[in-house]
Design a protein around this motif. Structure first.
Motif, PDB file in Angstrom:
ATOM      1  N   LEU A 289       0.943  -0.991   0.014  1.00 38.46           N
ATOM      2  CA  LEU A 289      -0.090   0.010   0.117  1.00 38.46           C
ATOM      3  C   LEU A 289       0.796   1.548  -0.066  1.00 38.46           C
TER       4      LEU A 289
ATOM      5  N   ILE B 118      -3.367   3.962   2.202  1.00 33.95           N
ATOM      6  CA  ILE B 118      -3.425   3.739   3.647  1.00 33.95           C
ATOM      7  C   ILE B 118      -4.411   4.912   4.163  1.00 33.95           C
TER       8      ILE B 118
ATOM      9  N   HIS C 119      -8.078   4.103   2.935  1.00 29.06           N
ATOM     10  CA  HIS C 119      -8.671   3.188   3.993  1.00 29.06           C
ATOM     11  C   HIS C 119      -8.854   3.757   5.066  1.00 29.06           C
ATOM     12  N   GLU C 120      -8.336   4.518   5.727  1.00 24.69           N
ATOM     13  CA  GLU C 120      -8.403   5.237   6.905  1.00 24.69           C
ATOM     14  C   GLU C 120      -9.728   6.125   6.976  1.00 24.69           C
TER      15      GLU C 120
ATOM     16  N   ILE D  94      -5.310  -2.745   5.774  1.00 24.60           N
ATOM     17  CA  ILE D  94      -3.891  -1.873   6.172  1.00 24.60           C
ATOM     18  C   ILE D  94      -3.075  -3.066   6.886  1.00 24.60           C
TER      19      ILE D  94
ATOM     20  N   ASP E 193       0.756  -4.184   6.403  1.00 27.68           N
ATOM     21  CA  ASP E 193       1.666  -3.616   7.552  1.00 27.68           C
ATOM     22  C   ASP E 193       1.117  -4.250   8.804  1.00 27.68           C
TER      23      ASP E 193
ATOM     24  N   ASN F  70       1.337  -1.775  12.080  1.00 30.83           N
ATOM     25  CA  ASN F  70       0.607  -0.468  12.253  1.00 30.83           C
ATOM     26  C   ASN F  70      -0.042  -0.511  13.356  1.00 30.83           C
TER      27      ASN F  70
ATOM     28  N   ALA G  55      -3.585   1.070  13.280  1.00 26.36           N
ATOM     29  CA  ALA G  55      -4.482   0.149  12.729  1.00 26.36           C
ATOM     30  C   ALA G  55      -4.867  -1.018  13.604  1.00 26.36           C
TER      31      ALA G  55
END
Length: 917
Positions: free
Chosen positions: A62, A67, A70-71, A93, A97, A100, A103
């Motif tokens: 990503l 990212i 997505h958030e 995410i 990752d 993260n 996340a």
């Protein structure tokens, strides 16, 4: 739920608009939050459906923009209360990752809202492990209410709170050293969360020596909690290990080699090599015994008399360690006690039991009193009655003590009924009148023998398990304190279950070592052994002390661990992170070794070793990999608890070209005096060497670079060029050592104050979360203290419910008549709020009306006969006095003066206010 930065300022405006419309609020002190509707808010209208997100192609990663997308989508689903789709966005995410932390935390919130409690707890634990440090959010975030009743959440919360307590205890230890003139910033710190103990090591001490002392103290604590004391410390303990030079500065009593400070739950002592302890008392172990003992008695609600306190400390201060056990031993006090008994000059037990601290430790016969107490406990120990006596005394003392229990923070005192309880306990456990027990004790002391061979025998390995790739399975080696060519010795062994022991002779090995080689038949299965050493002129000395009755047990380990079953890598130009599935072993995995080479199946030797992990940790980060665009081979092998190594598993890793660094920072802008203080949180990548600072006017002004900082650990920047009356927008960008610049952080808005000044009265500078520190009240550039004859005081115990200003309430400035502060730098005419911080922390003034004083601001009396004790509701409780005043000149003064008792003040905060409109 906490979300990371949205893509643009427009998105932020949209979220803020939604907050205003629907009554949403984001928890403070953390990342910007997807809003949670308050119970009193009207229901939100149905939101437009959010289209599903497109999954990245397999094998890709990503981008930062993806990212953020997505958030953003997760935030929209969260607002619609579609928590399953919210979770899907964060899982997307994490699939690329896994570390993260934002996340992981938000996934935990989503699982909690879906009532999937086990998953919620698991992801919350992962977030903390990944670096999520916002403990306030963990405690207060409403999204996690669904798991607060689970054992997993409670255990995690306990762990996070313990981390904060350990950090606070470390800070108090450093403050103690600083007040003694010791440079505490040089001291190495370590934490033991299980016990809980924090350590501060003098940097001049060898690391191996400090590690050995820590291991000894941890083993000793576990041993005493298993065999004697029932209550480990409820709050963290601080142990400071010093060298001779700093000990001379820190010692409260001249010549002391250590001291336990009850009120602070802290001890310091001289860290000496075990083989150097030729004196009769290990000062650190002695003081540590006091610490364990007092924490046990305080949990029971009362203190023990001085003869018991010192008796236990001297008994085990001279003990030797063998395996997981500690054995008291005779020392150079024995010949003295025997002379005293022969001449009839012993101190009667009844007298000793009733002595107070001054008579016991400070009298003309203090050496005799301490020796007598120690050898009473030696006798009780030799008879196998130590635990029985301790419990019996506690039971008797509880029945006889004063009904007022000891409160936390009370000074140690001599308990009433201590002598009577001591006699009753002695007679109960021995089943005889005390006079008879005392006579038997004197006869026993005269029969004892002491020789240098009662000094410690240090064993390698100590007892429990033999094994390891490089260890001799049939060899037992050990060192002694005082080697002697005339010494003879044997190792007695038998197979587990056999009735009789066989022996092999002990032979010299090196300058101060000895070795015994057992037959292979001995180590083919579990066996037992003990060691016996003897000088020609002395009785034999055994280890363990009970020799054949309680021998050491040993279980040879003949099986190495399995190979690591799976190995993967995530590579960046500056770091290669290896992860693997755990190996297995019949004894348990002690850790893993990681190697790096240039070809497949390279030799994993010491030259190729790049690091090790301990315990079950199955991840390692190589922060100094091969240069970008090159390849390297890695190998990982398991190591079991006794040192045996498994076969290595190899993996080729391609190190990519450098990329702009990620920007995980959460920026905060706080008003300061004619400035804006910027602070940030989040972990930067290790290749980041600078942080660029950007500023724009208002909500839409273009961002322009105004500076940068290379002091990345300070997490603070002060914009002194900001103008009062102007609102600013700030952002930061990380820059790598290759010169690549990352994206902007989410903006933070701030505006300078007309004036802000904070003073820590009587104490050092204390940082603040908003970047505006509490200054010391003396010294160049600080508040002008215009009164002579004042003094400072530091409270030994924390003030109640003062976590936000904890360090401010611990110190104070006091005087017999008056204290006068004058502020005349940058003070302009206008309106100001003055906040004065108080707490009654001096025992002499615990009571209504015992300390009263007046408060004057700019010469005007604004409060009369202020009684801190009464205003706060008792001792050790914070209280604040607030007053808004108008200043017509360019000076503001704060005076506290006796009325009639001398005043004391903890802190001052002065804040310029906006003009009334």
């Amino acid at each position: 739920m906490r979300t990371a930065n949205v893509k643009s300022w427009l998105a932020i405006v949209l979220v803020l608009a939604l907050v205003l419309v629907f009554g949403c609020a984001a928890p403070s002190n953390t990342r910007p939050s997807a809003a949670s509707v308050s119970p009193a808010a009207p229901a939100a209208p149905a939101a437009a459906a959010v289209p599903p997100s497109a999954a990245p192609a397999a094998g890709t990663k990503l981008t930062p923009e993806q990212i953020k997308e997505h958030e953003k989508r997760a935030q929209e689903f969260y607002r619609q209360k579609d928590y399953r789709k919210t979770l899907d966005e964060f899982q997307a995410i994490l699939s690329f990752d896994p570390g993260n932390q934002s996340a992981l935390y938000n996934a935990a919130c989503a699982y909690s809202l879906l009532n999937e409690k086990d998953q919620a707890v698991a992801y919350l634990e992962k977030a903390v492990e990944a670096g999520w440090a916002n403990f306030d959010a963990i405690q207060k975030d409403a999204d996690l209410d669904g798991i607060r009743d689970t054992d997993g959440y409670k255990e995690l919360l306990k762990t996070t709170l313990m981390t904060k307590q350990l950090d606070a205890k470390l800070q108090s230890g450093r403050q103690f050293l600083a007040k003694k003139g010791v440079d505490a910033s040089r001291y190495r710190a370590e934490k033991d969360t299980r016990r809980p103990i924090v350590y501060l090591y003098d940097p001049n001490l060898p690391a191996a020596q400090c590690a050995a002392m820590r291991k000894k103290l941890e083993d000793y604590a576990d041993f005493q909690w298993e065999h004697l004391f029932s209550h480990p410390p409820a709050t963290p303990v601080c142990i400071i290990l010093l060298d001779v030079k700093d000990l001379a500065k820190a010692a409260c009593n001249a010549g002391a080699r250590g001291e336990f400070m009850l009120e602070a739950n802290m001890l310091y002592g001289l860290c000496r090599d075990t083989t150097e302890l030729r004196n009769y008392n290990d000062s650190v172990l002695h003081e540590f015994t006091h610490l364990l003992h007092v924490n046990d008695t305080r949990a029971r609600g009362y203190d023990h008399p001085i003869w018991i306190m010192e008796g236990f400390a001297y008994l085990y201060g001279t003990s030797i360690q063998a395996g997981d056990s500690f054995y008291p031993r005779h020392n150079m006090k024995l010949p003295m006690m025997q002379d005293v008994i022969r001449t009839g000059k012993t101190i009667p037990w009844a007298t000793l039991f009733r002595m107070n601290i001054a008579a016991y430790n400070g009298g003309p016969n203090n050496l005799l009193t301490t020796a007598t107490g120690e050898y009473i406990f030696e006798y009780i120990y030799e008879r196998g009655l130590l635990k029985k006596f301790y419990d019996e005394y506690c039971r008797r003392a509880l029945a006889l003590r004063n009904p007022e229990v000891v409160r936390p923070g009370d000074t140690w005192h001599f308990p009433r009924g201590g002598g009577e309880a001591s006699q009753q306990a002695i007679e109960a456990v021995f089943g005889k009148p005390m006079a008879t027990v005392e006579r038997d004790w004197r006869e026993w002391v005269l029969k004892q023998r002491y020789s240098p061979w009662d000094e410690p025998l240090a064993f390698t390995p100590p007892a429990a398990v033999f094994g390891g790739r490089a260890l001799d399975l049939t060899g037992i080696t050990f060192n002694v304190l005082r080697p002697d060519n005339n010494v003879q010795g044997s190792v007695f062994w038998r197979r587990k279950g056999d009735a009789t022991f066989e022996s092999v002779p002990v032979e010299p090995a090196g300058e101060d070592g000895y070795k015994a080689t057992l037959p292979e038949s001995a180590t083919a299965g579990p066996f037992e052994y003990y060691i016996q050493m003897q000088l020609a002129s002395n009785a034999p000395v055994c280890l363990p002390k009970d020799g054949p009755r309680k021998p050491f047990g040993a279980v040879p380990d003949l099986t190495p661990p399995t190979a690591v079953p799976d190995l993967t890598a995530a590579a960046k130009s500056y770091r290669v992170t290896l992860r693997w599935k755990p190996a297995t072993d019949d004894r348990g995995i002690g850790g893993y070794k990681v190697y790096r080479g240039t070809a497949d199946k390279f030799s994993p030797d010491g030259k190729a070793l790049v690091g090790e992990t301990k315990g079950a940790a199955a991840e390692f980060a190589d922060n100094a990999p091969v240069p970008p665009k090159q390849s390297a081979w890695y190998a990982v092998r398991a190591v079991d608890v006794v040192g045996r190594e498994g076969e290595p598993l190899y993996l080729k890793v391609d190190v990519p070209a450098p990329e702009p660094p990620d920007n995980p920072l959460v920026l905060k802008a706080s008003p300061a005096s004619k400035a804006v203080a910027l602070t940030w949180s989040g972990e930067l990548e290790p290749n980041v060497t600078a942080l660029e600072i950007y500023r724009g006017e208002g909500k839409a002004g273009p961002l322009q670079k105004i500076g940068e900082t290379t002091e990345l650990k300070t997490n603070r920047y002060l914009d002194k060029d900001a103008k009062f009356g102007t609102q600013y927008r700030y952002a930061v960008r990380p820059r790598s050592r290759e010169g690549l610049v990352g994206e902007y952080s989410a903006p933070a808005v701030g505006e300078p104050l007309r004036y802000l000044k904070r003073i820590n009265c009587g104490g050092p500078e204390v940082p603040s979360s908003d970047g505006v520190a509490w200054e010391p009240d003396a010294g160049k550039g600080n508040a002008a203290l215009r009164t002579s004859g004042t003094s400072t005081w530091t409270a030994p115990d924390p003030v109640k419910d003062s976590s936000t200003f904890k360090n401010i309430y611990q110190t104070e400035r006091w005087a017999k008549q008056r204290i006068n502060y004058v502020f005349d730098v940058d003070v302009d005419p206008g309106r100001y709020e003055v906040v004065l911080y108080f707490a009654e922390t001096t025992a002499n003034f615990f009571g209504k009306g015992k300390r009263t004083f007046d408060i004057l601001l700019n010469g005007e009396k604004v409060a009369e006969k202020v009684d801190i004790f009464t205003q706060a509701g008792g001792p050790m409780i914070p209280w604040q006095f607030r007053k808004i005043i108008d200043v017509t000149g360019r000076k503001l003064s704060v005076i506290v003066q006796a009325a009639p008792t001398g005043p004391a003040i903890k802190g001052i905060e002065i804040r310029g206010l906006e003009p009334q409109r």
